[in-house]
Design a protein around this motif. Structure first.
Motif, PDB file in Angstrom:
ATOM      1  N   ALA A  79       0.820  -1.221   0.000  1.00 26.66           N
ATOM      2  CA  ALA A  79       0.000   0.000   0.000  1.00 26.66           C
ATOM      3  C   ALA A  79       0.850   1.266   0.000  1.00 26.66           C
ATOM      4  O   ALA A  79       0.460   2.289  -0.556  1.00 26.66           O
ATOM      5  CB  ALA A  79      -0.937  -0.001   1.199  1.00 26.66           C
ATOM      6  N   ALA A  80       2.031   1.209   0.617  1.00 27.58           N
ATOM      7  CA  ALA A  80       2.880   2.399   0.699  1.00 27.58           C
ATOM      8  C   ALA A  80       3.578   2.703  -0.626  1.00 27.58           C
ATOM      9  O   ALA A  80       3.642   3.843  -1.062  1.00 27.58           O
ATOM     10  CB  ALA A  80       3.912   2.222   1.811  1.00 27.58           C
ATOM     11  N   SER A  81       4.084   1.657  -1.284  1.00 26.83           N
ATOM     12  CA  SER A  81       4.880   1.874  -2.491  1.00 26.83           C
ATOM     13  C   SER A  81       4.122   1.585  -3.786  1.00 26.83           C
ATOM     14  O   SER A  81       4.530   2.029  -4.853  1.00 26.83           O
ATOM     15  CB  SER A  81       6.135   1.008  -2.448  1.00 26.83           C
ATOM     16  OG  SER A  81       5.780  -0.365  -2.569  1.00 26.83           O
ATOM     17  N   GLY A  82       3.031   0.807  -3.698  1.00 27.15           N
ATOM     18  CA  GLY A  82       2.323   0.401  -4.902  1.00 27.15           C
ATOM     19  C   GLY A  82       2.995  -0.741  -5.630  1.00 27.15           C
ATOM     20  O   GLY A  82       2.531  -1.192  -6.670  1.00 27.15           O
ATOM     21  N   LYS A  83       4.101  -1.248  -5.092  1.00 28.15           N
ATOM     22  CA  LYS A  83       4.859  -2.322  -5.724  1.00 28.15           C
ATOM     23  C   LYS A  83       4.140  -3.661  -5.556  1.00 28.15           C
ATOM     24  O   LYS A  83       3.628  -3.975  -4.487  1.00 28.15           O
ATOM     25  CB  LYS A  83       6.257  -2.395  -5.098  1.00 28.15           C
ATOM     26  CG  LYS A  83       7.135  -3.471  -5.672  1.00 28.15           C
ATOM     27  CD  LYS A  83       8.481  -3.503  -4.984  1.00 28.15           C
ATOM     28  CE  LYS A  83       9.283  -4.699  -5.443  1.00 28.15           C
ATOM     29  NZ  LYS A  83      10.495  -4.883  -4.684  1.00 28.15           N
ATOM     30  N   ILE A  84       4.107  -4.450  -6.637  1.00 28.61           N
ATOM     31  CA  ILE A  84       3.520  -5.785  -6.590  1.00 28.61           C
ATOM     32  C   ILE A  84       4.567  -6.754  -6.065  1.00 28.61           C
ATOM     33  O   ILE A  84       5.726  -6.720  -6.474  1.00 28.61           O
ATOM     34  CB  ILE A  84       3.061  -6.234  -7.983  1.00 28.61           C
ATOM     35  CG1 ILE A  84       1.956  -5.320  -8.502  1.00 28.61           C
ATOM     36  CG2 ILE A  84       2.589  -7.681  -7.969  1.00 28.61           C
ATOM     37  CD1 ILE A  84       1.569  -5.584  -9.932  1.00 28.61           C
ATOM     38  N   PHE A  85       4.161  -7.621  -5.148  1.00 32.83           N
ATOM     39  CA  PHE A  85       5.048  -8.695  -4.702  1.00 32.83           C
ATOM     40  C   PHE A  85       4.230  -9.957  -4.536  1.00 32.83           C
ATOM     41  O   PHE A  85       3.010  -9.918  -4.533  1.00 32.83           O
ATOM     42  CB  PHE A  85       5.806  -8.321  -3.420  1.00 32.83           C
ATOM     43  CG  PHE A  85       4.926  -8.035  -2.229  1.00 32.83           C
ATOM     44  CD1 PHE A  85       4.685  -9.013  -1.277  1.00 32.83           C
ATOM     45  CD2 PHE A  85       4.357  -6.786  -2.053  1.00 32.83           C
ATOM     46  CE1 PHE A  85       3.895  -8.754  -0.182  1.00 32.83           C
ATOM     47  CE2 PHE A  85       3.573  -6.514  -0.953  1.00 32.83           C
ATOM     48  CZ  PHE A  85       3.325  -7.504  -0.014  1.00 32.83           C
ATOM     49  N   THR A  86       4.907 -11.102  -4.466  1.00 31.84           N
ATOM     50  CA  THR A  86       4.217 -12.384  -4.450  1.00 31.84           C
ATOM     51  C   THR A  86       4.712 -13.276  -3.334  1.00 31.84           C
ATOM     52  O   THR A  86       5.755 -13.029  -2.738  1.00 31.84           O
ATOM     53  CB  THR A  86       4.430 -13.145  -5.770  1.00 31.84           C
ATOM     54  OG1 THR A  86       5.792 -13.528  -5.859  1.00 31.84           O
ATOM     55  CG2 THR A  86       4.036 -12.334  -6.965  1.00 31.84           C
ATOM     56  N   THR A  87       3.941 -14.332  -3.106  1.00 25.26           N
ATOM     57  CA  THR A  87       4.400 -15.402  -2.229  1.00 25.26           C
ATOM     58  C   THR A  87       5.121 -16.409  -3.102  1.00 25.26           C
ATOM     59  O   THR A  87       4.676 -16.706  -4.200  1.00 25.26           O
ATOM     60  CB  THR A  87       3.220 -16.103  -1.529  1.00 25.26           C
ATOM     61  OG1 THR A  87       2.338 -16.615  -2.533  1.00 25.26           O
ATOM     62  CG2 THR A  87       2.467 -15.153  -0.641  1.00 25.26           C
ATOM     63  N   ILE A  88       6.219 -16.893  -2.637  1.00 22.71           N
ATOM     64  CA  ILE A  88       6.936 -17.944  -3.346  1.00 22.71           C
ATOM     65  C   ILE A  88       7.037 -19.114  -2.384  1.00 22.71           C
ATOM     66  O   ILE A  88       7.652 -18.994  -1.321  1.00 22.71           O
ATOM     67  CB  ILE A  88       8.326 -17.475  -3.819  1.00 22.71           C
ATOM     68  CG1 ILE A  88       8.149 -16.296  -4.776  1.00 22.71           C
ATOM     69  CG2 ILE A  88       9.075 -18.610  -4.482  1.00 22.71           C
ATOM     70  CD1 ILE A  88       9.435 -15.710  -5.289  1.00 22.71           C
ATOM     71  N   PRO A  89       6.399 -20.247  -2.691  1.00 18.40           N
ATOM     72  CA  PRO A  89       6.331 -21.357  -1.753  1.00 18.40           C
ATOM     73  C   PRO A  89       7.699 -21.918  -1.376  1.00 18.40           C
ATOM     74  O   PRO A  89       8.628 -21.892  -2.168  1.00 18.40           O
ATOM     75  CB  PRO A  89       5.509 -22.407  -2.498  1.00 18.40           C
ATOM     76  CG  PRO A  89       5.377 -21.944  -3.892  1.00 18.40           C
ATOM     77  CD  PRO A  89       5.780 -20.520  -3.962  1.00 18.40           C
ATOM     78  N   ASN A  90       7.770 -22.411  -0.147  1.00 17.07           N
ATOM     79  CA  ASN A  90       8.950 -23.114   0.371  1.00 17.07           C
ATOM     80  C   ASN A  90      10.197 -22.251   0.498  1.00 17.07           C
ATOM     81  O   ASN A  90      11.301 -22.749   0.478  1.00 17.07           O
ATOM     82  CB  ASN A  90       9.268 -24.352  -0.487  1.00 17.07           C
ATOM     83  CG  ASN A  90       8.101 -25.302  -0.533  1.00 17.07           C
ATOM     84  OD1 ASN A  90       7.424 -25.501   0.477  1.00 17.07           O
ATOM     85  ND2 ASN A  90       7.838 -25.863  -1.682  1.00 17.07           N
ATOM     86  N   ARG A  91      10.034 -20.955   0.618  1.00 20.81           N
ATOM     87  CA  ARG A  91      11.182 -20.075   0.809  1.00 20.81           C
ATOM     88  C   ARG A  91      10.867 -19.099   1.930  1.00 20.81           C
ATOM     89  O   ARG A  91      11.002 -17.904   1.774  1.00 20.81           O
ATOM     90  CB  ARG A  91      11.504 -19.348  -0.498  1.00 20.81           C
ATOM     91  CG  ARG A  91      11.938 -20.331  -1.577  1.00 20.81           C
ATOM     92  CD  ARG A  91      12.229 -19.665  -2.868  1.00 20.81           C
ATOM     93  NE  ARG A  91      13.346 -18.749  -2.722  1.00 20.81           N
ATOM     94  CZ  ARG A  91      13.683 -17.866  -3.626  1.00 20.81           C
ATOM     95  NH1 ARG A  91      13.016 -17.769  -4.727  1.00 20.81           N
ATOM     96  NH2 ARG A  91      14.698 -17.061  -3.427  1.00 20.81           N
TER      97      ARG A  91
END
Length: 106
Positions: A79-91
């Motif tokens: 919400a602060a940066s607008g940057k998209i990020f994801t979950t990456i399993p097992n890490r």
């Protein structure tokens, strides 16, 4: 006849880890089909991004080919940066989501 090849996907489609990203499968396919390539793939992205990124730029004169990824990758927006990020399993602990999740919940 199609005028352009649009591709999207995760790191396998983006060419991540290759010395020359144009050696990734989207560009090889484009060469075989004799079509210019617009590759919007990004490392770590999930299927939601893969579909939406291609839909945003697709038109009736383009061939769209998607390299789907694990169903467990989910996109979030900071919400602060607008940057998209994801979950990456097992890490656990290595993605922005994991750091936020484990910091606030454990």
């Amino acid at each position: 006849m199609k005028k352009k090849l649009i591709t999207s996907g995760c790191s396998f489609s983006s060419g991540y880890g290759l010395n020359d990203p144009t050696k990734a499968w989207p560009h090889i396919l484009g060469q075989k089909l004799n079509l210019p390539v617009e590759n919007v793939a990004r490392e770590g992205m999930g299927n939601e991004y893969i579909f939406s990124s291609a839909i945003e730029i697709a038109d009736t004169e383009s061939l769209v080919v998607l390299g789907l990824t694990s169903y467990s990758r989910v996109e979030f927006i900071n919400a602060a940066s607008g940057k998209i990020f994801t979950t990456i399993p097992n890490r656990r602990g290595s993605s922005e989501f994991d750091k936020l999740f484990w910091k606030d919940h454990y």
